[in-house]
Design a protein around this motif. Structure first.
Motif, PDB file in Angstrom:
ATOM      1  N   ALA A 258       0.843  -1.091   0.094  1.00 44.19           N
ATOM      2  CA  ALA A 258      -0.022   0.108   0.053  1.00 44.19           C
ATOM      3  C   ALA A 258       0.706   1.362   0.019  1.00 44.19           C
ATOM      4  N   ILE A 259       0.373   2.281  -0.584  1.00 42.39           N
ATOM      5  CA  ILE A 259       0.866   3.795  -0.485  1.00 42.39           C
ATOM      6  C   ILE A 259       0.322   4.333   0.697  1.00 42.39           C
ATOM      7  N   GLU A 260       0.802   4.342   1.993  1.00 37.10           N
ATOM      8  CA  GLU A 260       0.330   4.926   3.101  1.00 37.10           C
ATOM      9  C   GLU A 260       0.312   6.703   2.979  1.00 37.10           C
ATOM     10  N   LEU A 261      -0.550   6.709   3.916  1.00 42.79           N
ATOM     11  CA  LEU A 261      -0.791   8.357   4.153  1.00 42.79           C
ATOM     12  C   LEU A 261      -0.437   8.793   5.557  1.00 42.79           C
ATOM     13  N   PRO A 262       0.874   9.438   5.562  1.00 48.56           N
ATOM     14  CA  PRO A 262       1.825   9.833   4.394  1.00 48.56           C
ATOM     15  C   PRO A 262       2.505   8.650   4.103  1.00 48.56           C
ATOM     16  N   ASP A 263       3.292   8.649   3.022  1.00 48.54           N
ATOM     17  CA  ASP A 263       4.448   7.671   2.746  1.00 48.54           C
ATOM     18  C   ASP A 263       5.716   8.492   2.643  1.00 48.54           C
ATOM     19  N   THR A 264       6.831   7.636   2.589  1.00 47.54           N
ATOM     20  CA  THR A 264       8.091   8.270   2.405  1.00 47.54           C
ATOM     21  C   THR A 264       8.451   8.357   0.944  1.00 47.54           C
ATOM     22  N   ASP A 265       9.222   9.353   0.771  1.00 46.62           N
ATOM     23  CA  ASP A 265       9.620   9.352  -0.651  1.00 46.62           C
ATOM     24  C   ASP A 265      10.458   8.073  -0.960  1.00 46.62           C
ATOM     25  N   GLU A 266      11.269   7.762  -0.252  1.00 44.95           N
ATOM     26  CA  GLU A 266      11.765   6.198  -0.409  1.00 44.95           C
ATOM     27  C   GLU A 266      10.859   5.257  -0.890  1.00 44.95           C
ATOM     28  N   ASN A 267       9.789   5.019  -0.096  1.00 49.29           N
ATOM     29  CA  ASN A 267       8.742   3.918  -0.328  1.00 49.29           C
ATOM     30  C   ASN A 267       8.242   4.237  -1.516  1.00 49.29           C
ATOM     31  N   ILE A 268       7.487   5.510  -1.825  1.00 49.31           N
ATOM     32  CA  ILE A 268       7.134   5.911  -3.034  1.00 49.31           C
ATOM     33  C   ILE A 268       8.064   5.580  -4.283  1.00 49.31           C
ATOM     34  N   GLU A 269       9.143   6.129  -4.373  1.00 51.45           N
ATOM     35  CA  GLU A 269      10.065   5.699  -5.329  1.00 51.45           C
ATOM     36  C   GLU A 269      10.221   4.151  -5.615  1.00 51.45           C
ATOM     37  N   THR A 270      10.440   3.316  -4.481  1.00 45.33           N
ATOM     38  CA  THR A 270      10.462   1.855  -4.716  1.00 45.33           C
ATOM     39  C   THR A 270       9.207   1.249  -5.165  1.00 45.33           C
ATOM     40  N   SER A 271       8.007   1.552  -4.663  1.00 45.83           N
ATOM     41  CA  SER A 271       6.810   1.133  -5.263  1.00 45.83           C
ATOM     42  C   SER A 271       6.481   1.563  -6.572  1.00 45.83           C
ATOM     43  N   VAL A 272       6.578   2.610  -6.863  1.00 47.91           N
ATOM     44  CA  VAL A 272       6.454   3.059  -8.351  1.00 47.91           C
ATOM     45  C   VAL A 272       7.189   2.293  -9.180  1.00 47.91           C
ATOM     46  N   ARG A 273       8.472   2.241  -9.204  1.00 55.18           N
ATOM     47  CA  ARG A 273       9.541   1.670  -9.972  1.00 55.18           C
ATOM     48  C   ARG A 273       9.283   0.219 -10.049  1.00 55.18           C
ATOM     49  N   LYS A 274       8.899  -0.295  -9.193  1.00 49.29           N
ATOM     50  CA  LYS A 274       8.551  -1.914  -9.507  1.00 49.29           C
ATOM     51  C   LYS A 274       7.090  -2.214  -9.596  1.00 49.29           C
ATOM     52  N   ALA A 275       6.329  -1.138 -10.204  1.00 50.83           N
ATOM     53  CA  ALA A 275       4.976  -1.290 -10.232  1.00 50.83           C
ATOM     54  C   ALA A 275       4.558  -2.020 -11.758  1.00 50.83           C
ATOM     55  N   LEU A 276       3.415  -2.765 -11.481  1.00 51.86           N
ATOM     56  CA  LEU A 276       3.165  -3.415 -12.890  1.00 51.86           C
ATOM     57  C   LEU A 276       2.416  -2.489 -13.863  1.00 51.86           C
ATOM     58  N   THR A 277       2.891  -2.709 -15.078  1.00 52.04           N
ATOM     59  CA  THR A 277       2.389  -1.574 -15.809  1.00 52.04           C
ATOM     60  C   THR A 277       1.758  -2.223 -17.290  1.00 52.04           C
TER      61      THR A 277
END
Lengths: 364, 364
Positions: A258-277
């Motif tokens: 999950a992308i949490e409220l709030p989430d860290t920049d690090e976790n945002i980067e990691t999660s989006v980079r490995k996202a299914l597109t």
């Protein structure tokens, strides 16, 4: 309801086939965006798929009659995520459409099911959950908040309603059941009907994920048996899930996707980079043939949470379809949007924390 | 448990055969009068027949350790009767043996099951039930009273305990069950354990009619699952019924065969005059062969409620057995005793009414 078919053309407000089956099976109403003034992002883009007894709410909005919107949360040590935000967004919508707004803290349930102490529940409600709701747009000055454990009228209502429920009904709605589930759902029904005891008999809308519909059905059944003279049967507006970036059906704290409220920049980067597109095997093919935004988790994030403007979203959709943008830069764009969202959120959250002390909780 | 066999020789503390079967079947302990200091009339004369976990209470009494006694009532428009008095007498006994005393007003249950409003419940608790308990010997200054609907800690405890109960257990104890029954018995369990949350972990004794034993079993099962470190399992002292004067097993308001608290002289006269006795077909035969006090409802009243002195009761028993007194004069004697009892009761009741305003109800 678990296949990928559900991610649909964002420009149609068609409801995905799987959800249509669910709607038919459970006797839900299809949500029709045209009925609602100033529809929000979830209404326009078919995150909201269904409802129950929506006509009476539409009428109340249009004729400026009294009605209410209600939601609740289980206070715990984990944070809310973007999936939970849909419910809050819908609450904000109805609050802006003049609904009397009720938000309850389900501390009796969090204690019973998750062993969270009442002190801990109070602390996390005041320091995290309520500021988060305010940061997402809830106007605390126009909202009734209460703790289940402090609201004696809800306890009384739960007992009153208990004689209206039957074990057979629990079995037909939930399959097997146990005493803790029975008592929790009676309490939920009392919560859902409470505003009609607290103020006056009036229609009410409960925004929920479509998986919560069984609770709505039960509440309506029980309310019906009290006699329609006593309560308006609660209406519901029901949304599908925000999928996780890894492609799982549903963002989930327990699955750490999950992308949490709030989430860290690090976790945002990691999660989006490995996202299914919805990208192709190679950049070259994608440039030539275009991607599949309808299957893309990054696009789903834009659609449900990050891009309010329809033209802007449309442009991204086309650029993906025509191979004009590739996944790498699109992900970077998403990361930038998410980081900005989180900065804004945190700013509002810090401000909201100071407003909590002025809330007078309903106790009776 | 419904035959006449149960009315036994008053001089033995033997427990009637039917009750012995019940005791064996449900794993109850036989009550042994010798274990208790200064036993009351019901203990000495085998109205009290059974119990659960009595040793720990006997130990607490003898070693002057902290323990509690608890009972409750459903506030309604009908009055208490002599059958209900047995529970109060046993509460008075334990209060005199230094038990922390708790009396709860089951207004959540009376509302759910009998549609009695909270206002009506409060009124009848304050104006009738509590004064009656005081008139029967409860020292209100040494008693914690509470309304279920006002005691948030009991609600919290009920939810906490709900995860410890299973539907199978309900089925095995009660046969079929329904949500209202489940929620009521969870609340009863919370009531029964409340003193251990309100003060500290300590043994507790619940005086009940033997027909209430299923609730005791359930409460013990649920408390056991919370871990014995959390609660002492509640003990119970269980009595058989006060039979009605017409020979029915049990005085019952709904069957209009009860001597109420208070009752009118007229009703006392009528009820006693038509009572089922152990008399012979004719006065002549009775003078010659004697009567059957063991089968006599009038004698049962003497035994359970009207004659505290064992020698006096013994004299009546013998005089009946030997034909020295006949039913007519014996009934007159009983009427006189009952009228005197009611005069005393009313006097104490009027005094008690003025004491109610000084009670501070437990709210948390």
């Amino acid at each position: 309801m678990t296949s990928k078919k559900e991610f649909i053309d964002p420009w149609s407000s068609d409801i995905p086939e799987d959800y249509l089956e669910t709607i038919k099976k459970f006797g839900l109403e299809k949500f029709n965006v045209k009925d609602f003034p100033n529809p929000n992002i979830h209404m326009r883009r078919a995150t909201v798929v269904a409802g129950r007894d929506l006509k009476i709410i539409i009428k109340a909005i249009k004729e400026k009659k009294k009605y209410y919107a209600l939601t609740g949360f289980m206070p715990s040590s984990s944070k809310l995520h973007l999936g939970n935000k849909v419910t809050v967004d819908n609450m904000v919508y109805f609050q802006n459409q003049n609904a009397k707004t009720y938000i309850l803290i389900a501390d009796l349930e969090s204690n019973a099911t998750r062993k969270i102490s009442y002190e801990q529940a109070k602390k996390s409600a005041l320091e995290y959950f309520i500021p988060t709701y305010i940061a997402l747009g809830i106007d605390h000055k126009k909202t009734f908040f209460y703790f289940q454990s402090e609201n004696k009228k809800v306890t009384k209502l739960m007992f009153e309603l208990s004689s209206r429920a039957t074990l057979n009904e629990y079995r037909s709605i939930y399959g097997n059941t146990e005493p803790n589930r029975i008592i929790s759902s009676l309490l939920q029904t009392a919560d859902i009907l409470f505003p009609q005891v607290h103020e006056e008999k009036m229609p009410g809308i409960i925004p929920v994920g479509i998986d919560q519909d069984p609770h709505i059905r039960l509440s309506r059944d029980i309310a019906r048996r009290e006699g329609e003279n006593k309560f308006f049967l609660p209406s519901a507006i029901e949304h599908k899930f925000t999928p996780a970036l890894d492609g799982s059906l549903k963002m989930s704290k327990s699955k750490a996707n999950a992308i949490e409220l709030p989430d860290t920049d690090e976790n945002i980067e990691t999660s989006v980079r490995k996202a299914l597109t919805g990208g192709r095997e190679t950049a070259e093919i994608q440039r030539k043939k275009g991607g599949f935004p309808d299957k893309c988790m990054v696009f789903e994030l834009y659609k449900q949470h990050l891009i309010e403007d329809d033209n802007e979203l449309n442009a991204i959709y086309k650029d993906c379809k025509t191979g004009k943008i590739l996944c790498g830069s699109c992900k970077q764009n998403c990361i930038d949007h998410l980081k900005k969202f989180m900065r804004d959120f945190k700013e509002k959250f810090e401000k909201a924390k100071h407003q909590v002390s002025s809330i007078k909780f309903v106790e009776d």
